[in-house]
Design an enzyme around this catalytic site. Structure first.
Site, PDB file in Angstrom:
ATOM      1  CE  LYS A  91      -5.842   2.849   8.422  1.00 11.37           C
ATOM      2  NZ  LYS A  91      -5.293   2.807  10.019  1.00 11.37           N
ATOM      3  CE1 TYR A  98      -1.966   2.668   6.102  1.00 14.24           C
ATOM      4  CE2 TYR A  98      -2.059   2.680   3.880  1.00 14.24           C
ATOM      5  CZ  TYR A  98      -2.570   2.913   5.058  1.00 14.24           C
ATOM      6  OH  TYR A  98      -4.163   2.734   4.839  1.00 14.24           O
ATOM      7  CG  ASP A 101      -8.059  -5.035  -2.219  1.00 18.64           C
ATOM      8  OD1 ASP A 101      -7.920  -5.113  -3.274  1.00 18.64           O
ATOM      9  OD2 ASP A 101      -7.733  -3.503  -1.952  1.00 18.64           O
TER      10      ASP A 101
HETATM   11 MG    MG Z   1     -10.222  -2.794   1.356  1.00 15.32          MG
END
Ligand code: MG
Length: 386
Positions: free
Chosen positions: A231, A228, A11
């Site tokens: 995901k 974090y 991403d």
């Molecule tokens: Mg993604």
């Protein structure tokens, strides 16, 4: 001929939040990859806010040259994403400079080196808004359950079963893996892979021929980044037919739309929904989605990709079911199984709230009194006994 299939996904920024990448960043990656002399063929696509690059070549797994193509292509597209003001521009490129292998640098990788069969069908899966364990259940059903994979009963080669390599993705000192054979160790396999957050199927191999059937990207982004970052949104390559399960047997388990982690802020559960290639994600930044493209490869040259979840109207019914499941669970907001357990929320702001509240907890005096009385009684009983 030995061909390597390499699927790298990241991403590097998207439009309107976490919805989908821009056409310009996709075009930049296509342009960059098309000029490489190391690869035989390639495809560039998107799923949710991620961009996937599928490459064929003869450099083998973990090739620095091939991984660098993907890294540089993502870096190049990041400059465009930043110029466009895309949200999260460059978010999966966790390091500043390429160091020989994109593993551990943010992008997730699924790759395998294969001896091409005379006909070589395979499926490229790419999931968004979920982690690598999302593939555990579909792979178990596809490769180890005769209720789903009739080949385990009907095909002499398939019925010899499969060897599963499972990785403990919470271990950060190195690759902690175990090999289990199906059907002999079916219960042991199930005992591990029921825990999608920790034990992830990384590879599956034919016990009849030893050939690799499945490669899954098993990165855990928060273990790499130390905090974090989203995901993992795993990629996967699955070879099908002949000594492997049929294409239909591999795809069918996605009809379940089982609940996986990764919905809204990566902190909720949601149904893994089979969608068309290029689909965005705009309902509570989700739901968790997966696309599948079928290819054949010969001498490293790819056919056109077939969009598997757009090739039969039954997937529309499956999507309707997934929508019901997503609506149902999201209706209960933060409550119970809708939001992930505390072990998965340790990098989120909820921990700060809990820490702030901790000193305000009190234990009621009457309970303390009762506790002391109980202690007295117990002590007296012990003394009597002595
Ligand atoms: Mg993604």
């Amino acid at each position: 001929m030995k061909t390597t299939l390499t699927l790298i996904k990241a991403d590097i920024g998207s439009i309107g939040g976490h919805v989908r990448p821009s056409k310009e960043s996709l075009a930049a990656i296509t342009d960059y990859v098309s000029k490489s002399r190391w690869i035989l063929d390639y495809r560039v696509f998107s799923i949710g806010d991620d961009i996937g690059i599928l490459m064929t070549h003869t450099q083998g797994k973990d090739s620095p040259e091939v991984h660098k193509i993907a890294w540089d292509a993502f870096s190049f597209a990041t400059t465009i994403a930043k110029e466009q003001g895309l949200y999260g521009a460059g978010q999966d490129l966790l390091k500043d400079a390429f160091s020989g292998n994109v593993k551990g640098m943010g992008p997730s990788v699924a790759e395998m080196e294969i001896e091409e069969r005379a006909n070589e069908p395979f499926i490229v899966f790419a999931a968004d808004k979920c982690d690598a364990g999302a593939f555990n259940l579909p792979l178990y059903l596809g490769f180890a359950d005769p209720m789903n994979c009739a080949g385990l009963l009907l095909s002499p080669k398939v019925s010899q079963g499969f060897k599963f390599t499972v990785m403990d993705v919470t271990y950060t000192e190195g690759d902690r893996v175990i090999e289990l054979n199906a059907p002999d160790e079916l219960y042991e396999l199930a005992a591990l892979i029921r825990d999608n957050d920790r034990f992830v199927i990384e590879g599956i191999y034919s016990r009849a021929t030893g050939e690799q059937a499945v490669a899954v990207g098993t990165t855990r982004l928060h273990n790499i980044a130390g905090k974090y970052t989203g995901k993992d949104d795993p990629p996967m390559i699955v070879r099908t037919q002949s000594q492997f399960p049929a294409t239909g047997e591999v795809l069918a388990p996605f009809k379940i739309c089982h609940y996986v982690a990764g919905f809204m802020r990566g902190s909720h559960n949601g149904p893994l929904t089979p969608v068309r290639v290029g689909q965005g994600a705009s309902f509570f930044d989700g739901p968790p989605i997966v696309c599948a493209q079928g290819f054949c490869v010969h001498n490293g040259k790819l056919t056109d990709g077939v969009d598997m979840f757009d090739s039969d109207p039954i997937w529309d019914s499956v999507r309707a079911k997934a929508a019901e499941k997503a609506l149902g669970l999201r209706e209960q907001g933060f409550s119970g199984p809708a939001m992930l357990g505390m072990n998965e929320l340790e990098y989120t702001g909820v921990m700060e709230i809990l820490a702030k509240l901790e000193p305000r907890f009190t234990v009621r005096e009457d309970f303390k009194r009762e506790e002391k009385q109980m202690e007295k009684i117990l002590r007296a009983k012990v003394n009597d006994h002595e």
